[in-house]
Scaffold this active site. Structure first.
Site, PDB file in Angstrom:
ATOM      1  N   GLY A  62       0.813  -1.208   0.000  1.00 44.86           N
ATOM      2  CA  GLY A  62       0.000   0.000   0.000  1.00 44.86           C
ATOM      3  C   GLY A  62       0.847   1.258   0.000  1.00 44.86           C
ATOM      4  N   THR A  63       0.464   2.234  -0.766  1.00 42.99           N
ATOM      5  CA  THR A  63       1.094   3.559  -0.808  1.00 42.99           C
ATOM      6  C   THR A  63       0.013   4.545  -1.213  1.00 42.99           C
ATOM      7  OG1 THR A  63       1.657   3.287  -3.124  1.00 42.99           O
ATOM      8  CG2 THR A  63       3.345   2.663  -1.564  1.00 42.99           C
ATOM      9  N   THR A  64       0.069   5.805  -0.999  1.00 41.22           N
ATOM     10  CA  THR A  64       1.067   6.691  -0.440  1.00 41.22           C
ATOM     11  C   THR A  64       0.404   7.456   0.716  1.00 41.22           C
ATOM     12  OG1 THR A  64       2.138   6.939  -2.604  1.00 41.22           O
ATOM     13  CG2 THR A  64       2.502   8.709  -1.018  1.00 41.22           C
ATOM     14  N   ASP A  79      -3.895   7.491   0.025  1.00 40.65           N
ATOM     15  CA  ASP A  79      -4.649   7.006  -1.129  1.00 40.65           C
ATOM     16  C   ASP A  79      -5.243   5.649  -0.787  1.00 40.65           C
ATOM     17  OD1 ASP A  79      -2.154   5.504  -1.332  1.00 40.65           O
ATOM     18  OD2 ASP A  79      -2.825   4.972  -3.343  1.00 40.65           O
ATOM     19  N   LYS A  95      -5.747   2.938   4.783  1.00 39.35           N
ATOM     20  CA  LYS A  95      -4.345   3.052   5.192  1.00 39.35           C
ATOM     21  C   LYS A  95      -4.123   4.027   6.340  1.00 39.35           C
ATOM     22  CE  LYS A  95      -3.072   2.380   0.357  1.00 39.35           C
ATOM     23  NZ  LYS A  95      -2.334   2.942  -0.802  1.00 39.35           N
TER      24      LYS A  95
END
Length: 303
Positions: A62-64, A79, A95
């Site tokens: 997972g990012t960001t 995101d 997240k």
């Protein structure tokens, strides 16, 4: 802290087998868990014994995550995309997590470990407050999370990296306008309190941070900070395939949390969606391709 033998510091004692043992810090849930059920810790979900490798594509990542301070508080946003190699593994991943009344975390990296990090950290803070009768200071909260990150170093060396971004409101700060805090960590548990007023982690962090650097002067309150965060995530998604921008078709937007003197609060999705539409509309009106590209489009009759 509350030690099992009621001493100020842990002293080796003899257990029933005659082998010296060290008392457990009962105020630390993660340490208690490591003694009673170590298989439940995020670090022990990874099989050891392999040689160190780079970040693995075997599991979703997972990012960001972005964070910004504003007068009287701090904001963190993330995101929703997770990737597995060159594939999109998820489009609506959560997240950003509120961990207690005055702190929140956003974690980038191996999704499974990152989510368990956030949940375990929330339990860690609640466990301490129940046993000690008082909440941890902000510096204490930072140290607890650093210990958890350091405990994942073995998995990180195998490619299962999970790095948190911690934000909070320091109740002990004599200046409420500047009590917002942003703390970044490295894989070895080292941490740094950001003084610039903004920070980002994840694969799109370099693009998001560059965007915030240009726009940070516009931050004057929580709402303007939210707009800059949405802009930064949009810029990150524009250049980083692992970062997901606002998805108007599916109705999927970034998530965000603000923390001030009143405590932590999730930003309503309706407000984020409104700002995302404003950003997209603004970018659509701006010619970002240069005059030569525009002339080419006009010549083809596509305008």
């Amino acid at each position: 802290m509350t030690w099992r033998d009621n001493q100020s510091f842990p002293q080796p004692t003899l257990n029933t087998t005659g082998i010296p043992s060290v008392p457990v810090d009962l105020s630390s849930f993660s340490e208690l868990l490591s003694r009673q059920a170590p298989e439940l810790l995020p670090v022990n979900r990874v099989a050891y014994g392999t040689t160190p490798v780079g970040p693995t594509d075997a599991v979703p990542h997972g990012t960001t995550i972005v964070a910004l301070k504003y007068p009287g508080g701090v904001l963190i946003a993330g995101d929703r995309r997770s990737t597995q190699g060159n594939m999109i593994a998820g489009r609506d991943v959560q997240k950003v997590y509120i961990t207690d009344d005055y702190t929140a975390t956003g974690i980038a990296g191996t999704a499974a470990i990152a989510v368990e990090f956030a949940r375990l950290y929330a339990v860690e803070l609640e466990h301490y407050e129940k046993l000690e009768g008082v909440p941890l200071t902000f510096r204490g909260k930072v140290n607890r999370l650093a210990i958890m990150v350091r405990g994942n170093l073995g998995a990180a060396l195998q490619g299962f990296v999970a790095l948190p971004l911690l934000v909070g409101y320091d109740l002990d700060d004599p200046h409420p306008e500047g009590a917002g805090r942003i703390v970044s960590f490295d894989a070895a548990g080292g941490w740094n309190i950001e003084e610039e007023g903004y920070q980002s982690v994840g694969s799109g962090s370099i693009f998001a941070k560059s965007s915030m650097k240009k726009l940070y002067s516009q931050v004057s309150d929580a709402d303007s900070a939210l707009k800059v965060a949405v802009e930064a995530l949009y810029d990150a998604a524009d250049d980083d395939s692992a970062t997901g921008g606002p998805d108007l078709v599916r109705g999927i937007y970034p998530t965000a949390v603000t923390i001030g003197a009143e405590g932590a609060e999730e930003v309503p999705e309706t407000r984020i969606a409104e700002l995302a539409r404003e950003v997209i509309e603004s970018r659509s009106r701006t010619d970002t391709f240069g005059p030569d590209a525009r002339r080419g489009i006009d010549a083809r009759g596509d305008s």
